[in-house]
Design an enzyme around this catalytic site. Sequence first.
Site, PDB file in Angstrom:
ATOM      1  N   CYS A  26      45.042  43.798  70.524  1.00 44.74           N
ATOM      2  CA  CYS A  26      44.427  43.898  71.848  1.00 44.74           C
ATOM      3  C   CYS A  26      42.909  43.901  71.748  1.00 44.74           C
ATOM      4  O   CYS A  26      42.341  44.539  70.874  1.00 44.74           O
ATOM      5  CB  CYS A  26      44.901  45.193  72.511  1.00 44.74           C
ATOM      6  SG  CYS A  26      44.246  45.409  74.161  1.00 44.74           S
ATOM      7  N   CYS A  85      41.664  47.697  73.632  1.00 45.65           N
ATOM      8  CA  CYS A  85      41.708  48.981  72.916  1.00 45.65           C
ATOM      9  C   CYS A  85      41.810  48.790  71.404  1.00 45.65           C
ATOM     10  O   CYS A  85      42.576  49.490  70.748  1.00 45.65           O
ATOM     11  CB  CYS A  85      42.869  49.827  73.417  1.00 45.65           C
ATOM     12  SG  CYS A  85      44.461  49.101  72.993  1.00 45.65           S
ATOM     13  N   HIS A 139      43.833  51.040  67.804  1.00 44.64           N
ATOM     14  CA  HIS A 139      44.751  50.495  66.791  1.00 44.64           C
ATOM     15  C   HIS A 139      44.144  50.616  65.394  1.00 44.64           C
ATOM     16  O   HIS A 139      44.845  50.938  64.430  1.00 44.64           O
ATOM     17  CB  HIS A 139      45.101  49.045  67.112  1.00 44.64           C
ATOM     18  CG  HIS A 139      46.008  48.908  68.301  1.00 44.64           C
ATOM     19  ND1 HIS A 139      47.328  49.283  68.268  1.00 44.64           N
ATOM     20  CD2 HIS A 139      45.775  48.477  69.572  1.00 44.64           C
ATOM     21  CE1 HIS A 139      47.885  49.065  69.459  1.00 44.64           C
ATOM     22  NE2 HIS A 139      46.958  48.579  70.269  1.00 44.64           N
ATOM     23  N   ARG A 194      44.845  54.250  77.183  1.00 44.65           N
ATOM     24  CA  ARG A 194      46.038  54.250  78.030  1.00 44.65           C
ATOM     25  C   ARG A 194      47.103  55.237  77.599  1.00 44.65           C
ATOM     26  O   ARG A 194      48.161  55.294  78.210  1.00 44.65           O
ATOM     27  CB  ARG A 194      46.620  52.836  78.094  1.00 44.65           C
ATOM     28  CG  ARG A 194      45.820  51.950  78.985  1.00 44.65           C
ATOM     29  CD  ARG A 194      45.924  50.469  78.635  1.00 44.65           C
ATOM     30  NE  ARG A 194      44.830  49.755  79.269  1.00 44.65           N
ATOM     31  CZ  ARG A 194      43.561  49.798  78.842  1.00 44.65           C
ATOM     32  NH1 ARG A 194      43.248  50.484  77.754  1.00 44.65           N
ATOM     33  NH2 ARG A 194      42.609  49.188  79.496  1.00 44.65           N
ATOM     34  N   SER A 205      51.419  51.579  76.520  1.00 42.18           N
ATOM     35  CA  SER A 205      52.078  50.843  77.607  1.00 42.18           C
ATOM     36  C   SER A 205      53.557  50.620  77.311  1.00 42.18           C
ATOM     37  O   SER A 205      54.320  50.290  78.220  1.00 42.18           O
ATOM     38  CB  SER A 205      51.364  49.518  77.891  1.00 42.18           C
ATOM     39  OG  SER A 205      50.083  49.769  78.436  1.00 42.18           O
ATOM     40  N   CYS A 219      48.847  47.344  79.843  1.00 39.37           N
ATOM     41  CA  CYS A 219      48.438  46.351  78.854  1.00 39.37           C
ATOM     42  C   CYS A 219      49.703  45.904  78.128  1.00 39.37           C
ATOM     43  O   CYS A 219      50.183  46.591  77.231  1.00 39.37           O
ATOM     44  CB  CYS A 219      47.433  46.893  77.856  1.00 39.37           C
ATOM     45  SG  CYS A 219      47.048  45.614  76.631  1.00 39.37           S
ATOM     46  N   CYS A 268      49.457  44.990  74.320  1.00 40.00           N
ATOM     47  CA  CYS A 268      49.702  46.161  73.465  1.00 40.00           C
ATOM     48  C   CYS A 268      51.174  46.541  73.453  1.00 40.00           C
ATOM     49  O   CYS A 268      51.745  46.815  72.401  1.00 40.00           O
ATOM     50  CB  CYS A 268      48.909  47.371  73.987  1.00 40.00           C
ATOM     51  SG  CYS A 268      47.231  47.463  73.363  1.00 40.00           S
TER      52      CYS A 268
HETATM   53 NI1  NFE Z   1      45.848  46.752  75.080  1.00 38.11          NI
HETATM   54 FE1  NFE Z   1      46.115  49.856  74.448  1.00 38.11          FE
HETATM   55  C1  NFE Z   1      45.199  51.256  75.179  1.00 38.11           C
HETATM   56  C2  NFE Z   1      46.845  50.759  73.070  1.00 38.11           C
HETATM   57  S1  NFE Z   1      47.761  50.182  75.690  1.00 38.11           S
HETATM   58  S2  NFE Z   1      45.101  48.439  75.854  1.00 38.11           S
HETATM   59  O1  NFE Z   1      44.606  51.954  75.691  1.00 38.11           O
HETATM   60  O2  NFE Z   1      47.279  51.227  72.165  1.00 38.11           O
HETATM   61  O3  NFE Z   1      49.270  50.075  75.531  1.00 38.11           O
END
Ligand code: NFE
Length: 501
Positions: A61, A64, A68, A428, A451, A495, A498
């Site tokens: 992503c 965020c 990760h 998130r 998500s 998202c 993600c």
């Molecule tokens: Ni792609 Fe992420 C956040 C993560 S959401 S934005 O915040 O991990 O599922």
Amino acid sequence: MAQKIILDPVTRIEGHLRIDTRVDNGQVIEAWSKGEMFRGFEALLKGRDPLDAPVITQRICGVCPVSHAIASCKAIEAANDLRVPANGHLLRTLVLAANYLQSHILHFYHLSALDFVQVEALLDYAGRDPVLLDLRHWAQGELNSNRVLPVAPFLPKLPGDYPGNREWNLGALGHYVEALDIRQEAHRMAALLGGKIPHTATLVPGGLTLLPEAALLEDFRTRLRRVKRFIENCYIPDLLLAARLFPAYAETGRGVERYLSYGAFDEAGGSWMPAGTVRHEGYAPLDLSLIREETHASFYRGNLQESPQAAAAPVPQPDKPGAYSWLKAPRYDGLSYEVGPLARLKVAAAAGHRPIAQALAAFLREAGLPEHKLASTLGRHAARALEALLIAERMERWLDQVDPAAPAIAPHNNRMTGTGVGLVEAPRGALGHWITLAAGRIGSYQCVVPSTWNFSPRGQGQDPGPVEAALQGTPVNPDFQGLEVARVVRSFDPCIACAVH
Ligand code: NFE
Ligand code: MG
């Protein structure tokens, strides 16, 4: 007679999401959250060098990536017993926090607010604000052109009950433009310490490869102050005005009322915002052994209930009978849980974190939002705004604590064996990476993502995921083509890039 409202795709989000609802008597009776894409990051990580994991998983992503990276580093550190120095934790926390500010402001102004704004208010704007005058000229030019999609991203839009309040409409549109600059500042902050953004270059297992000089930290602080001023002077007042204008949205989107947080922002003595779960019985500490991912309604082979530590990369089966989403269904003790800013604040307050509990109570009073209505569409936006402010305030303290002379990274032991889990709160919500290392290679990798929790399909017991539950009972006007549904869905800040990973 029952009718269906389908949003496909849900726009102004990351990734591909479809929402189906069954509507009767002007209310959503039932909803299905459908992740409409497959990715396969977990499968492609298998067999690779573990040090690739933070580099690759950041690419899940662009919104965020820092979360990760940190989750991945922590998983490898846990497997190898690497002890990150206090400075390393602090600097990572600052990169993560900068990314939060960027993400929360993005969500409010650029992804969500347009659901509530009458953009046509621009067309008869007669004031002197140069930003709004520019926007008006541009919008008029677009409308006079013969393009198929005029004035994107503001139009076309779903029909609905957009308010006539000029202060709100013009304020939100002007701040839409200003927020682009402010997000750039937040990105610069993350890049100062992360090397680049999105997808940082300095976050590695063991800590941070960069030891910032004092001048760099001061640069970071100057930009932080600008972002903080925007949160204080625009984001918070806009949210408070929205709370006055849209009281009906404190009545929709309640959800499962179970909340989970892994604990947010590592400080010297542990996480600043506490970890845990909240449900009707109250606060309980986290027990990771209770997490399972179910695949009953997911396009993956088998009807699994797997612990992430034991899980193999899922095998796609797009024709699986009864399946309707590419997301798996994470469950805690067999139940779906909401994650995200609302969950973090609920968990912090229930865990007895007095400063956060007091700030939350004061903010809710100011917003005219009773505590029992915090679990709502509006409540999620309020929680995100307040969290942005609290983080921006806390960041000054973290900056003060950075010691430019102390190490930020632990020496590697190159053992690269064993198993580990890295837990982080992403903007998130709760993010976990589970890794197994064998002979210096990745044996298995499993991400369970915010998500995925919030947008999960039904689980083993046909119980709805948090968003599916939150949509139940939403009043809908058939002429609005699902605007009310979109408002509830976006309050969770989806998202799907993600969520499926
Ligand atoms: Ni792609 Fe992420 C956040 C993560 S959401 S934005 O915040 O991990 O599922
Ligand atoms: Mg996964």
